[in-house]
Write a protein that holds these residues in place. Structure first.
Motif, PDB file in Angstrom:
ATOM      1  N   GLY A  46      42.527  65.006   1.586  1.00  0.00           N
ATOM      2  CA  GLY A  46      41.682  63.809   1.646  1.00  0.00           C
ATOM      3  C   GLY A  46      42.499  62.567   1.996  1.00  0.00           C
ATOM      4  N   ILE A  47      43.721  62.467   1.458  1.00  0.00           N
ATOM      5  CA  ILE A  47      44.589  61.329   1.785  1.00  0.00           C
ATOM      6  C   ILE A  47      44.939  61.360   3.274  1.00  0.00           C
ATOM      7  CG2 ILE A  47      46.875  60.287   1.370  1.00  0.00           C
ATOM      8  CD1 ILE A  47      46.659  61.352  -1.535  1.00  0.00           C
ATOM      9  N   VAL A  48      45.236  62.554   3.787  1.00  0.00           N
ATOM     10  CA  VAL A  48      45.552  62.681   5.221  1.00  0.00           C
ATOM     11  C   VAL A  48      44.354  62.237   6.062  1.00  0.00           C
ATOM     12  CG1 VAL A  48      46.024  64.363   7.059  1.00  0.00           C
ATOM     13  CG2 VAL A  48      47.329  64.445   4.930  1.00  0.00           C
ATOM     14  N   VAL A  49      43.167  62.702   5.694  1.00  0.00           N
ATOM     15  CA  VAL A  49      41.962  62.316   6.448  1.00  0.00           C
ATOM     16  C   VAL A  49      41.799  60.790   6.431  1.00  0.00           C
ATOM     17  CG1 VAL A  49      39.427  62.409   6.431  1.00  0.00           C
ATOM     18  CG2 VAL A  49      40.750  64.518   6.208  1.00  0.00           C
ATOM     19  N   VAL A  59      45.609  65.870  17.222  1.00  0.00           N
ATOM     20  CA  VAL A  59      46.459  65.773  16.034  1.00  0.00           C
ATOM     21  C   VAL A  59      47.132  67.132  15.839  1.00  0.00           C
ATOM     22  CG1 VAL A  59      46.486  65.473  13.525  1.00  0.00           C
ATOM     23  CG2 VAL A  59      44.953  64.081  14.922  1.00  0.00           C
ATOM     24  N   ALA A  60      48.470  67.157  15.882  1.00  0.00           N
ATOM     25  CA  ALA A  60      49.189  68.409  15.634  1.00  0.00           C
ATOM     26  C   ALA A  60      49.563  68.485  14.160  1.00  0.00           C
ATOM     27  CB  ALA A  60      50.445  68.480  16.498  1.00  0.00           C
ATOM     28  N   ASP A  61      49.392  69.674  13.564  1.00  0.00           N
ATOM     29  CA  ASP A  61      49.887  69.914  12.204  1.00  0.00           C
ATOM     30  C   ASP A  61      51.049  70.892  12.347  1.00  0.00           C
ATOM     31  OD1 ASP A  61      50.446  70.452   9.601  1.00  0.00           O
ATOM     32  OD2 ASP A  61      48.421  71.059   9.021  1.00  0.00           O
ATOM     33  N   VAL A  62      52.263  70.357  12.263  1.00  0.00           N
ATOM     34  CA  VAL A  62      53.465  71.161  12.508  1.00  0.00           C
ATOM     35  C   VAL A  62      53.962  71.745  11.185  1.00  0.00           C
ATOM     36  CG1 VAL A  62      55.730  71.160  13.565  1.00  0.00           C
ATOM     37  CG2 VAL A  62      54.037  69.498  14.323  1.00  0.00           C
ATOM     38  N   ALA A 115      48.258  61.703  16.444  1.00  0.00           N
ATOM     39  CA  ALA A 115      48.988  61.806  15.166  1.00  0.00           C
ATOM     40  C   ALA A 115      49.666  63.161  15.088  1.00  0.00           C
ATOM     41  CB  ALA A 115      48.039  61.630  13.977  1.00  0.00           C
ATOM     42  N   VAL A 116      50.697  63.205  14.263  1.00  0.00           N
ATOM     43  CA  VAL A 116      51.364  64.475  13.995  1.00  0.00           C
ATOM     44  C   VAL A 116      51.615  64.560  12.496  1.00  0.00           C
ATOM     45  CG1 VAL A 116      53.679  63.534  14.521  1.00  0.00           C
ATOM     46  CG2 VAL A 116      53.277  65.986  14.690  1.00  0.00           C
ATOM     47  N   LEU A 117      51.321  65.741  11.928  1.00  0.00           N
ATOM     48  CA  LEU A 117      51.544  65.974  10.500  1.00  0.00           C
ATOM     49  C   LEU A 117      52.754  66.889  10.337  1.00  0.00           C
ATOM     50  CD1 LEU A 117      47.853  66.966   9.512  1.00  0.00           C
ATOM     51  CD2 LEU A 117      48.805  64.660   9.841  1.00  0.00           C
ATOM     52  N   ALA A 118      53.618  66.569   9.381  1.00  0.00           N
ATOM     53  CA  ALA A 118      54.753  67.452   9.036  1.00  0.00           C
ATOM     54  C   ALA A 118      54.818  67.457   7.506  1.00  0.00           C
ATOM     55  CB  ALA A 118      56.047  66.940   9.646  1.00  0.00           C
ATOM     56  N   LEU A 119      53.978  68.306   6.908  1.00  0.00           N
ATOM     57  CA  LEU A 119      53.731  68.238   5.460  1.00  0.00           C
ATOM     58  C   LEU A 119      54.506  69.319   4.717  1.00  0.00           C
ATOM     59  CD1 LEU A 119      49.905  67.669   5.920  1.00  0.00           C
ATOM     60  CD2 LEU A 119      51.643  65.931   5.466  1.00  0.00           C
ATOM     61  N   ALA A 145      52.847  59.408  12.403  1.00  0.00           N
ATOM     62  CA  ALA A 145      53.329  60.690  11.846  1.00  0.00           C
ATOM     63  C   ALA A 145      53.110  60.621  10.346  1.00  0.00           C
ATOM     64  CB  ALA A 145      54.808  60.878  12.150  1.00  0.00           C
ATOM     65  N   ILE A 146      52.536  61.678   9.778  1.00  0.00           N
ATOM     66  CA  ILE A 146      52.364  61.750   8.323  1.00  0.00           C
ATOM     67  C   ILE A 146      53.239  62.895   7.822  1.00  0.00           C
ATOM     68  CG2 ILE A 146      50.752  61.921   6.404  1.00  0.00           C
ATOM     69  CD1 ILE A 146      48.500  61.070   8.249  1.00  0.00           C
ATOM     70  N   VAL A 147      54.159  62.528   6.935  1.00  0.00           N
ATOM     71  CA  VAL A 147      55.157  63.480   6.439  1.00  0.00           C
ATOM     72  C   VAL A 147      54.991  63.544   4.926  1.00  0.00           C
ATOM     73  CG1 VAL A 147      57.661  63.799   6.187  1.00  0.00           C
ATOM     74  CG2 VAL A 147      56.731  62.905   8.341  1.00  0.00           C
ATOM     75  N   SER A 148      55.224  64.719   4.336  1.00  0.00           N
ATOM     76  CA  SER A 148      55.198  64.755   2.868  1.00  0.00           C
ATOM     77  C   SER A 148      56.354  65.591   2.341  1.00  0.00           C
ATOM     78  CB  SER A 148      53.865  65.314   2.339  1.00  0.00           C
ATOM     79  OG  SER A 148      53.739  66.678   2.671  1.00  0.00           O
TER      80      SER A 148
END
Ligand SMILES: C[S@@+](CC[C@H](N)C(=O)[O-])C[C@H]1O[C@@H](n2cnc3c(N)ncnc32)[C@H](O)[C@@H]1O
Length: 269
Positions: A46-49, A59-62, A115-119, A145-148
């Motif tokens: 939900g935070i990512v959304v 949006v890539a989720d790597v 966007a790109v996610l690297a979670l 970029a969203i990283v966690s």
């Protein structure tokens, strides 16, 4: 864990990651399930959304793993084109549109993503500065970029529990530490690494406390490190059984077994 380079090799070994560790989503799901007992609970997808509110396009989720985030973004933002990627063919087998790819060399054109996610994945990557460069390279102007990852203080009680249980098995005061995944890319270290590419980094801290009155979720979490069982310096199954006894002992005497958590997301521009 004998030395840092050995630890790094174990955590980044691509053939191990793609087979024993993440050949299926089984171990990842066991690790994720412990958070059901966390207060406050954080809805990470939900935070990512929410952070993707102004994003358009692809949006890539790597390092997408079992696709938990892919499913939620696809559901909540059907206007976005979500591209799941992972080094493990096995874990993405059932994910529509997923491709095998390494974050250190993304098969994506410069400036092509919204966007790109690297979670929870950069700690598995050998060259994190190069990976950060790739995350920056593929973003269109204004993209994020969203990283966690986790703090170096995250779930220390589990590290302590493991060392005590390993000590019981080996007949010493404290046994060897287990493989620590996020130690290679902590919430504290991440801004400096990502800062080699991104000018603006906002950290969203996600603290909480896990409290269980049944040992099984903790045991399942410890058992999810099975990929590294031969490298722990102590018989793995026996240590898990001792850990189960210790957790049960704590629940009997204190009413619950508690684990303090600190994860976080970094939104980078
Ligand atoms: C801890 S899981 C996280 C999965 C998912 N992002 C999540 O947060 O639920 C790490 C994932 O990263 C993948 N991975 C590890 N190294 C990678 C790399 N160099 N490039 C792409 N994916 C990688 C693993 O196969 C695994 O599926």
């Amino acid at each position: 864990m004998t030395s840092q380079p050995t630890h790094d090799r174990l955590v980044t070994d691509r053939s191990l990651l793609a087979t024993k560790a993440y050949g299926t989503g089984q171990h990842l799901a066991a690790r994720q399930s412990l958070y059901r007992w966390q207060t406050p609970s954080h809805d990470l997808p939900g935070i990512v959304v929410d952070e993707l509110a102004d994003v358009r396009g692809v949006v890539a989720d790597v390092g997408c793993g079992n696709g938990k985030f892919v499913a939620r973004v696809r559901n909540d933002r059907p206007d976005l084109d979500v591209l799941p990627m992972d080094v493990s063919h096995g874990i993405i087998r059932a994910l529509p549109g997923a491709v095998v790819a390494d974050v250190q060399q993304l098969p994506v054109a410069d400036g092509s993503l919204g966007a790109v996610l690297a979670l929870h994945m950069l700690y598995h990557v050998e060259d994190q500065v190069r990976a950060a460069g790739e995350l920056g390279r593929v973003l269109a102007p204004g993209g994020i970029a969203i990283v966690s990852t986790n703090s170096r203080t995250d779930k220390l009680e589990l590290e302590h529990l493991w060392r005590q249980a390993a000590g019981d098995v080996l007949g010493v005061h404290e046994g060897p530490a287990r493989v620590q995944l996020s130690a290679r890319f902590t919430l504290e270290d991440a801004p400096a690494i990502l800062g080699s590419v991104f000018g603006e980094i906002r950290t969203i801290p996600l603290p909480g406390v896990i409290e269980v009155t049944d040992a099984e979720p903790v045991v399942a979490h410890l058992a999810s490190y099975e990929a590294w069982a031969d490298e722990m310096g102590v018989p793995f199954r026996e240590t898990i059984e001792r850990a189960r006894d210790r957790v049960n002992e704590t629940i009997r005497t204190a009413g619950a077994f508690r684990v303090s958590c600190l994860g976080g997301m970094l939104v980078c521009r």
